[in-house]
Design an enzyme around this catalytic site. Structure first.
Site, mmCIF file in Angstrom:
data_model
loop_
_atom_site.group_PDB
_atom_site.id
_atom_site.type_symbol
_atom_site.label_atom_id
_atom_site.label_comp_id
_atom_site.label_asym_id
_atom_site.label_seq_id
_atom_site.Cartn_x
_atom_site.Cartn_y
_atom_site.Cartn_z
ATOM 1 N N CYS A 1 -3.012 1.895 8.447
ATOM 2 C CA CYS A 1 -1.899 1.116 7.941
ATOM 3 C C CYS A 1 -2.242 -0.359 7.682
ATOM 4 C CB CYS A 1 -0.849 1.213 9.043
ATOM 5 S SG CYS A 1 0.802 1.048 8.516
ATOM 6 N N GLU B 1 0.816 -1.217 0.000
ATOM 7 C CA GLU B 1 0.000 0.000 0.000
ATOM 8 C C GLU B 1 0.844 1.258 0.000
ATOM 9 O OE1 GLU B 1 -2.740 0.210 3.265
ATOM 10 O OE2 GLU B 1 -3.286 -1.894 3.037
#
Ligand code: SAH
Length: 348
Positions: free
Chosen positions: A334, A93
């Site tokens: 996250c 990501e």
């Protein structure tokens, strides 16, 4: 045999490769510019480089891709969250954020993470592997391509512990900030660590002008051990000592990150203890209302607790800000996008 990663070669290394092939140095400059200024991901895109040369390179070197799989854009602030796939099928990501002072990209440094912080989604399945310098750079280039915009700030604050991937991190930082690539000022780069003290000192000795962010999250060792297994390896006094060393060597003010978790670390007494811990340091504390993660049961502190915590620190003359939450509507925390992807593809 696996081909070597062309994008992980710095400017000098690429020059050596090119001259060994019997070519002129300026060919290396051309190729380096395609890779690290234009951010292209294929040999075919290097239109001013002879095919004979790219074929020779191709025999030994691959441009390991960072491919966009998914992009979510926030309706509120234009923040974009990316899921990228790598050559081996792993996914990572990155986040793009627009600020008044410029565009920032938050990148991952590893696939997954081994640090085991209890509130973090990235670490749930452990670490799969380190990212190469080229894969760290590739995230930034892929974001530039998607947005069509320049990037002026980079934060290494995505999944992974950057100081555990130290050699690759340093090559990445060099290539990101030297004059041959994006030429981003070291002062516009932040590296965040959960607090690997030995590595913090080694990094200090490199004398870079980057900002070091420390994930603190607790005011004392007992509470920190509850949240972060790394606290069993390094005590808070050791961590503070390493931070002072970093400041002494670099002159760069340390940033402490502190995620406020309801009932865990958000009392005024915690603020008082935290103030005493960092007293006299040239530092800045960033308060982050913890991002609830589906797999964990931590909750955000309420607004009043956050403000009281901040006031208490300010009364103790400590620089403190509450981090503006960006991209609330697009799975900010996250590692969450990746987890969802793994769950859907049946790997998790
Ligand atoms: N391993 C490094 C960098 C990656 S984590 C580090 O620990 O600093 C990036 C930041 O996000 C860290 O400060 C981490 O503690 C924080 N973080 C992780 N999960 C979070 C959550 N659910 N809510 C708020 N912050 C979180």
């Amino acid at each position: 045999m696996m081909k070597e990663d062309l994008r992980s070669l710095d400017h000098t290394q690429l020059q050596d490769v090119i001259t060994l092939l019997g070519e002129k140095k300026y060919r290396a400059d051309q190729i380096y510019r395609w890779l690290h200024v234009q951010g292209v991901q294929t040999y075919a895109a290097m239109t001013n480089v002879p095919a004979k040369l790219t074929e020779q390179l191709d025999a030994k070197y691959m441009i390991y891709p960072v491919r966009q799989e998914t992009m979510l854009e926030s309706r509120y602030d234009g923040t974009r969250k990316y899921l990228f796939s790598l050559h081996d099928g792993n996914v990572i990501e990155s986040v793009f954020m627009r600020y008044e002072h410029g565009n920032a990209v938050c990148i991952s440094s590893q696939v997954g993470c081994n640090m085991g912080c209890r509130f973090c989604a990235s670490t749930i399945d452990g670490k799969v592997r380190d990212l190469t310098p080229g894969e760290m750079l590739g995230q930034i280039y892929a974001v530039m391509e998607d947005t069509g915009e320049k990037v002026s700030h980079v934060v290494v604050m995505g999944s992974g512990e950057p100081l555990e991937n130290y050699v690759n991190l340093l090559t990445f930082l060099k290539m990101l900030t030297d004059e041959y690539g994006q030429n981003i000022s070291q002062r516009n780069v932040t590296v965040s660590t959960c607090g690997l003290c030995d590595r913090i000192k080694t990094l200090a000795d490199e004398q870079l002008q980057i900002t070091l962010a420390i994930s603190l999250h607790a005011p004392d060792d007992a509470k920190r051990k509850e949240l972060m297994p790394v606290a069993n390896r390094y005590s808070l006094p050791e961590l503070i000592d390493a931070c002072r060393y970093y400041f002494d060597k670099t002159g760069r003010r340390i940033t402490f990150e502190y995620a406020l978790i309801r009932g865990e670390n958000d009392s005024e007494k915690d603020a008082e203890t935290l103030a005493a811990l960092v007293r006299g340091m040239n530092c800045h504390i960033n308060l982050i209302p913890v991002n609830p993660v589906r797999e964990r049961n931590y909750q955000q502190s309420d607004k009043n607790a956050v403000l009281a915590f901040k006031n208490k620190l300010e009364k103790n003359h400590i620089n403190v800000t509450i981090r503006r939450e960006m991209g609330r509507d697009i799975d900010g925390a996250c590692g969450q996008l990746r987890r969802r992807h793994l769950a859907h593809s049946g790997d998790a």
